[in-house]
Enzyme design. Structure first.
Site, PDB file in Angstrom:
ATOM      1  N   GLU A  54      28.552  45.972  41.682  1.00  0.00           N
ATOM      2  CA  GLU A  54      29.905  45.447  41.461  1.00  0.00           C
ATOM      3  C   GLU A  54      30.208  45.088  40.006  1.00  0.00           C
ATOM      4  OE1 GLU A  54      28.309  44.579  44.313  1.00  0.00           O
ATOM      5  OE2 GLU A  54      29.708  45.368  45.805  1.00  0.00           O
ATOM      6  N   HIS A 108      31.932  38.053  54.772  1.00  0.00           N
ATOM      7  CA  HIS A 108      32.807  39.234  54.878  1.00  0.00           C
ATOM      8  C   HIS A 108      34.202  38.886  55.390  1.00  0.00           C
ATOM      9  CE1 HIS A 108      28.801  41.057  54.826  1.00  0.00           C
ATOM     10  NE2 HIS A 108      29.363  42.210  54.490  1.00  0.00           N
TER      11      HIS A 108
END
Lengths: 325, 326
Positions: free
Chosen positions: A59, A128
């Site tokens: 990321e 999540h």
């Protein structure tokens, strides 16, 4: 007007813009061959294989590379997979993308977009499920768009793809399959322009994303009891449309702010504070903020539902505001 | 000797220009004229100059918090740099960046960076952008030994390798990460050994030998332009000055530092040029005076420049700031 899903609207926007502008390309995890973890890029499968591709799970370099690519003249669209994972590469955003133009005295055009899914869905649990838009509202340097309909994602993303400032776009997971009307002809939606999704006289509800739909459901229920909500979808958080909210509060004299992110220090607090500063005399009751309880998202559906706001919270808040009237 | 006299002198001059700039910056900081922090490049000049000599004007670099040398070697204007160090409105960043954020996108310097490892993903992105555009440019990431222990380094090398990006990773191993010895904080003897993990060429060179830096970079640049992918070059050097000006340097002793004054790159190259009769002592003195004068002018430019207006703080964030609540 045609009726298409949110992800179809997203896909056709990217496709149309890639055909128009050859500097646009898009990359991230699971988008090239899979079409996105929630199907956001499903309609793009097989199109522009050189300009739509998968990356390693890295990321910090995915987000940071968008900045480098923009500075050499390209227009990257990066998918962040899950909003939660913005935290794993966050220095590239908060310390680089959001600051470089300012730090360098206004050099460069940062035409880049970070976009991807956020929000609660099906027991995805604590890592999540997050909605973290407030964090990017707090750190100056990036514009935030949060569309709630196929029409809005298309119009806002088109604007983003023609602007020269960095934009982050949050798409609630529950929205991708939702259908809505989208015009055949081209249109753009300016940033900082809220949309009154439902006009009403009694209470203003300022909201975004999934909570727009929950607020509309609440409005339907409350209508039967003679309570009329005005549901305002801000659509963009930076900048946010203060004028539309103030105008509405001048009419309704009551304000609810409803978001899925945590209630404590969520963006609702910023809106509430601004309205009491600038429209205090128009308020007939305290402003009510609706947001998730201040815990990480639990796994059990029972627990998840308990901490996540929905239409019931809006109904309860509205009734509370109308008590004794 | 396969180099033209003019080329060798230009390398020497550029190193001198950086050294003089840094010596002046150090003194100005100690005199209280420059706010903030400054990190000096003294003793590492051969790396910036050697690398930049192998690049074209339209190539890109990302720099570090110790970035004055990179900026000057890439063609930065020392008047605008000095004004930025003073926080003046005429500076490169209009007083918003200071020493740690000097940039000039128009000459391919995509920013110094106050975050260790922060420039690596940006350089990789520049490489990705170049690949998408299909031009023959390259991007160079300068970074320190400390940065080689960040996640950004490992992500960047893997990403650049997987996509065969035209990126050259220049590790300036000056043996200290802030106050910590690199040897005590890094798992490998040579940082270039880490290239193996990413399936790219890695090489360790003497970063104080400017011609070695130039030749090694030239080869890596050629490979990158020919779509041969990235290279990791570790240029070993020594940070003669403290981490920042004013660093009490309790973590090392003077004898260690003094040893490296003997090996510093300008002294070595100067001796070589005298031996080769490229320059004589008189010409060296003239070069020295020339840069003394240029630095003096830069300081005068900075000191004569106006301060920013307080309200200038509310500009330069976005290109289109309509509706933005400052």
């Amino acid at each position: 007007m045609k009726v298409i899903t949110f992800s179809e609207a997203l896909g056709e926007t990217i496709l149309e813009e890639m055909e128009r502008d050859h500097t646009i390309f898009t990359y991230g995890e699971d988008i090239g061959k899979q079409g996105g973890i929630f199907g956001a890029y499903k309609s793009l499968l097989g199109k522009f294989p050189d300009r739509i591709f998968d990356t390693p799970i890295s990321e910090e370099v995915i987000y940071g590379s968008a900045l480098g690519a923009a500075l050499v003249g390209m227009r990257p669209i990066v998918e962040f997979h899950f909003a939660d994972f913005l935290f794993t590469g966050i220095q590239s955003i908060t310390l680089q993308i959001e600051k470089i133009r300012y730090m360098t005295g206004g050099q460069g055009k940062l035409h880049l977009i970070l976009r991807g899914p956020d929000g609660v869905s099906n027991s995805a649990a604590a890592q999540h499920s997050e909605s973290i838009e407030t964090i990017f509202m707090h750190v100056p340097g990036i514009k935030i768009i949060i569309p709630s309909t196929p029409y809005d994602i298309k119009g806002l993303l088109k604007t983003a793809l023609r602007s020269n400032d960095p934009v982050i776009c949050f798409e609630h997971k529950s929205l991708y399959a939702q259908k809505g009307e989208v015009p055949e002809e081209e249109y753009l939606i300016p940033f900082g322009k809220a949309d009154i999704k439902r006009p009403g006289q009694d209470i203003t509800v300022v909201t975004m994303s999934r909570m727009v739909h929950e607020s509309l459901k609440a409005a339907q229920e409350l209508e039967k009891e003679g309570i009329n909500l005005e549901v305002i979808d801000l659509r963009t958080l930076v900048p946010w449309d203060k004028e539309t909210v103030i105008k509405s509060v001048q009419k309704t004299n009551r304000l609810i702010i409803a978001h899925e992110t945590w209630r404590r220090a969520g963006w609702g607090a910023e809106i509430a504070s601004t309205i009491q500063e600038e429209a205090f005399d128009f308020l007939d009751a305290p402003i009510i903020r609706i947001g998730a309880r201040n815990v990480p998202m639990p796994f059990s559906p029972v627990l998840q539902n308990y901490v996540t706001p929905d239409k019931h919270n809006v109904v309860t808040a509205a009734k509370q505001l109308m008590e004794g009237i | 000797m396969n180099y033209s006299k003019q080329f060798l002198i230009s390398l020497y001059e550029m190193m001198q220009k950086i050294r003089k700039f840094e010596q002046a910056a150090e003194q100005l900081f100690l005199d209280g004229k420059i706010p903030g922090f400054i990190h000096l490049y003294i003793g590492e000049e051969a790396i910036a100059v050697g690398v930049m000599a192998a690049l074209n004007d339209d190539d890109y670099i990302t720099s570090t918090h110790r970035g004055h040398g990179h900026m000057i070697a890439k063609g930065g204007n020392i008047n605008l740099m000095m004004a930025e160090l003073y926080g003046k409105v005429t500076g490169y960043c209009r007083g918003k960046g200071g020493s740690m954020h000097i940039a000039d996108f128009s000459i391919g310097v995509l920013g110094a960076n106050g975050v260790v490892g922060g420039g690596l993903p940006i350089a990789v992105g520049a490489g990705l952008g170049i690949k998408m555009k299909g031009t023959k440019q390259v991007a160079v990431a300068f970074f320190g030994d400390g940065a080689s222990n960040t996640g950004a380094f490992h992500e960047s090398l893997n990403f650049a390798s997987v996509f065969h990006l035209p990126v050259i990773f220049i590790n300036e191993n000056n043996q200290y990460a802030s106050t910590a010895k690199t040897k005590e904080t890094t798992s490998v003897e040579n940082i270039s050994d880490r290239a193996v993990s990413y399936n790219i060429p890695g090489v360790t060179i003497n970063g104080n030998n400017i011609l070695s830096v130039f030749e090694t970079t030239k080869e890596a640049v050629k490979r990158a332009r020919d779509q041969g992918g990235p290279t990791l070059i570790e240029a070993k050097t020594y940070r003669i000055k403290g981490h920042f000006v004013g660093d009490p340097s309790k973590y090392r002793n003077n004898s260690e530092v003094n040893k490296f004054w003997e090996k510093e790159p300008i002294k070595i190259f100067e001796k070589q040029l005298l031996d080769w009769k490229v320059l004589n002592q008189k010409e060296i003195n003239i070069i020295s005076l020339k840069f003394d004068q240029q630095i003096k002018e830069a300081i005068k430019f900075a000191e004569d420049s106006p301060e920013p207006y307080p309200k200038d703080a509310l500009t330069d964030l976005f290109i289109d700031d309509s509706g933005y609540d400052y």
